[in-house]
Design a protein around this motif. Structure first.
Motif, mmCIF file in Angstrom:
data_model
loop_
_atom_site.group_PDB
_atom_site.id
_atom_site.type_symbol
_atom_site.label_atom_id
_atom_site.label_comp_id
_atom_site.label_asym_id
_atom_site.label_seq_id
_atom_site.Cartn_x
_atom_site.Cartn_y
_atom_site.Cartn_z
ATOM 1 N N LEU A 121 0.822 -1.207 0.000
ATOM 2 C CA LEU A 121 0.000 0.000 0.000
ATOM 3 C C LEU A 121 0.855 1.256 0.000
ATOM 4 O O LEU A 121 0.511 2.261 -0.646
ATOM 5 C CB LEU A 121 -0.941 -0.011 1.200
ATOM 6 C CG LEU A 121 -2.041 -1.080 1.157
ATOM 7 C CD1 LEU A 121 -2.754 -1.160 2.501
ATOM 8 C CD2 LEU A 121 -3.029 -0.817 0.038
ATOM 9 N N GLU A 122 1.982 1.223 0.709
ATOM 10 C CA GLU A 122 2.876 2.377 0.704
ATOM 11 C C GLU A 122 3.427 2.633 -0.692
ATOM 12 O O GLU A 122 3.506 3.785 -1.142
ATOM 13 C CB GLU A 122 4.014 2.158 1.697
ATOM 14 C CG GLU A 122 3.582 2.312 3.146
ATOM 15 C CD GLU A 122 4.683 2.000 4.129
ATOM 16 O OE1 GLU A 122 4.563 2.405 5.300
ATOM 17 O OE2 GLU A 122 5.674 1.335 3.740
ATOM 18 N N ARG A 123 3.797 1.572 -1.386
ATOM 19 C CA ARG A 123 4.326 1.754 -2.745
ATOM 20 C C ARG A 123 3.239 2.235 -3.688
ATOM 21 O O ARG A 123 3.463 3.125 -4.520
ATOM 22 C CB ARG A 123 4.938 0.451 -3.248
ATOM 23 C CG ARG A 123 5.659 0.619 -4.582
ATOM 24 C CD ARG A 123 6.520 -0.557 -4.928
ATOM 25 N NE ARG A 123 7.188 -0.354 -6.202
ATOM 26 C CZ ARG A 123 7.863 -1.286 -6.852
ATOM 27 N NH1 ARG A 123 8.004 -2.492 -6.310
ATOM 28 N NH2 ARG A 123 8.437 -1.034 -8.020
ATOM 29 N N HIS A 151 -5.947 -5.746 8.098
ATOM 30 C CA HIS A 151 -6.373 -4.748 7.123
ATOM 31 C C HIS A 151 -5.772 -3.394 7.486
ATOM 32 O O HIS A 151 -5.820 -2.967 8.644
ATOM 33 C CB HIS A 151 -7.893 -4.620 7.086
ATOM 34 C CG HIS A 151 -8.351 -3.456 6.272
ATOM 35 N ND1 HIS A 151 -8.246 -3.427 4.892
ATOM 36 C CD2 HIS A 151 -8.884 -2.255 6.631
ATOM 37 C CE1 HIS A 151 -8.701 -2.270 4.450
ATOM 38 N NE2 HIS A 151 -9.093 -1.538 5.477
ATOM 39 N N ILE A 152 -5.224 -2.715 6.475
ATOM 40 C CA ILE A 152 -4.653 -1.376 6.669
ATOM 41 C C ILE A 152 -5.377 -0.413 5.730
ATOM 42 O O ILE A 152 -5.262 -0.533 4.506
ATOM 43 C CB ILE A 152 -3.148 -1.356 6.370
ATOM 44 C CG1 ILE A 152 -2.407 -2.337 7.286
ATOM 45 C CG2 ILE A 152 -2.587 0.058 6.514
ATOM 46 C CD1 ILE A 152 -0.945 -2.518 6.949
ATOM 47 N N PRO A 153 -6.152 0.526 6.251
ATOM 48 C CA PRO A 153 -6.755 1.544 5.383
ATOM 49 C C PRO A 153 -5.652 2.375 4.735
ATOM 50 O O PRO A 153 -4.761 2.883 5.429
ATOM 51 C CB PRO A 153 -7.587 2.387 6.351
ATOM 52 C CG PRO A 153 -7.754 1.537 7.581
ATOM 53 C CD PRO A 153 -6.515 0.707 7.674
ATOM 54 N N ILE A 154 -5.689 2.514 3.425
ATOM 55 C CA ILE A 154 -4.605 3.236 2.760
ATOM 56 C C ILE A 154 -4.548 4.693 3.217
ATOM 57 O O ILE A 154 -3.475 5.281 3.307
ATOM 58 C CB ILE A 154 -4.716 3.134 1.223
ATOM 59 C CG1 ILE A 154 -3.419 3.625 0.568
ATOM 60 C CG2 ILE A 154 -5.956 3.851 0.695
ATOM 61 C CD1 ILE A 154 -3.311 3.296 -0.908
ATOM 62 N N LEU A 161 -1.676 11.063 2.005
ATOM 63 C CA LEU A 161 -2.584 10.110 1.366
ATOM 64 C C LEU A 161 -4.021 10.327 1.831
ATOM 65 O O LEU A 161 -4.960 10.243 1.040
ATOM 66 C CB LEU A 161 -2.145 8.674 1.660
ATOM 67 C CG LEU A 161 -0.971 8.153 0.832
ATOM 68 C CD1 LEU A 161 -0.515 6.796 1.342
ATOM 69 C CD2 LEU A 161 -1.332 8.072 -0.648
ATOM 70 N N ALA A 162 -4.200 10.619 3.097
ATOM 71 C CA ALA A 162 -5.538 10.909 3.604
ATOM 72 C C ALA A 162 -6.160 12.093 2.875
ATOM 73 O O ALA A 162 -7.378 12.123 2.636
ATOM 74 C CB ALA A 162 -5.480 11.184 5.106
ATOM 75 N N GLU A 163 -5.342 13.055 2.482
ATOM 76 C CA GLU A 163 -5.833 14.257 1.824
ATOM 77 C C GLU A 163 -6.384 13.986 0.435
ATOM 78 O O GLU A 163 -7.160 14.776 -0.092
ATOM 79 C CB GLU A 163 -4.712 15.302 1.735
ATOM 80 C CG GLU A 163 -4.479 16.077 3.005
ATOM 81 C CD GLU A 163 -5.670 16.970 3.351
ATOM 82 O OE1 GLU A 163 -5.956 17.904 2.583
ATOM 83 O OE2 GLU A 163 -6.323 16.713 4.380
#
Length: 227
Positions: A121-123, A151-154, A161-163
């Motif tokens: 997800l980071e990539r 599970h990791i919310p992106i 990323l949240a923005e």
């Protein structure tokens, strides 16, 4: 209207189950995840722009670009000889064009069953940031995870990323109540939130009294049942 308690209950659920702290104002209720996804498809970019999806994926994803006058772009998630599906990040980046504006992410991925790792997800997020893409992340299966996985919310990975992420989820898969039509959109960027809500104005309303009541009961009272 949603019960006054519901937003706080959803916030508490996300923090406890996924370590994700979201602001109350970031939560919006819609009558289905795909309604929310289609609102995002209409809100981001202009007619003729590209929306990127990752097949094999839930088939209504393929309809979103046509519904909004956009172009469907594809970056396949290939299957390895051992049966595991993994993102080909080089192919993913090659699929992005100057007209690409939006990624439709399915995390966990339906139907292949992948819970993407933090590193994946980071990539993926780094590529989206570099190409100035908005992410619409369908996380409706977030609470149905086999032991040994998380599970990791992106959107939880980084403020930047949240923005630029719209997350959609619902109690419908988790608690088997899809007929009650109550889903949640989480949009932390106020300008993006207004843009998405404007795209659904007059077309997409909130949920209904039964859906709200069931969502509240599920997230507030039924964690032991889920476990």
């Amino acid at each position: 209207w949603p019960p006054a308690e519901l937003r706080a209950v959803v916030q508490s659920w996300l923090k406890k189950r996924h370590g994700w702290q979201v602001a109350e104002e970031a939560l919006t209720f819609v009558p289905g995840v795909m309604r929310g996804v289609n609102m995002v498809g209409r809100a981001v970019g202009q007619p003729g722009d590209g929306i990127l999806a990752q097949p094999p994926v839930y088939y209504p994803f393929f309809e979103v670009p046509a519904n909004s006058g956009r172009e469907l772009q594809l970056a396949e998630v290939p299957r390895r000889p051992d049966g595991r599906y993994e993102i080909d990040f080089d192919a993913f980046e090659r699929a992005i064009t100057p007209r690409t504006r939006l990624l439709l992410l399915c995390n966990p991925h339906n139907p292949v069953g992948r819970v993407f790792t933090r590193a994946e997800l980071e990539r993926l997020g780094e590529i989206c940031l570099r190409h100035d893409l908005v992410i619409c992340s369908d996380e409706i299966h977030n609470d149905l995870i086999f032991q040994g996985h998380r599970h990791i919310p992106i959107a939880s990975l980084a403020p930047e990323l949240a923005e630029r992420t719209v997350t959609t989820l619902a109690p419908s898969k988790t608690f088997n109540i899809p007929g009650l039509s109550c889903s949640v959109m989480i949009i932390e960027n106020e300008a993006l939130r207004k843009q998405v809500l404007a795209a659904g104005a007059g077309l997409v309303h909130g949920s209904n009294v039964m859906g709200y009541t069931a969502a509240l009961a599920a997230y507030r009272d039924c964690e032991s049942w889920l476990d």
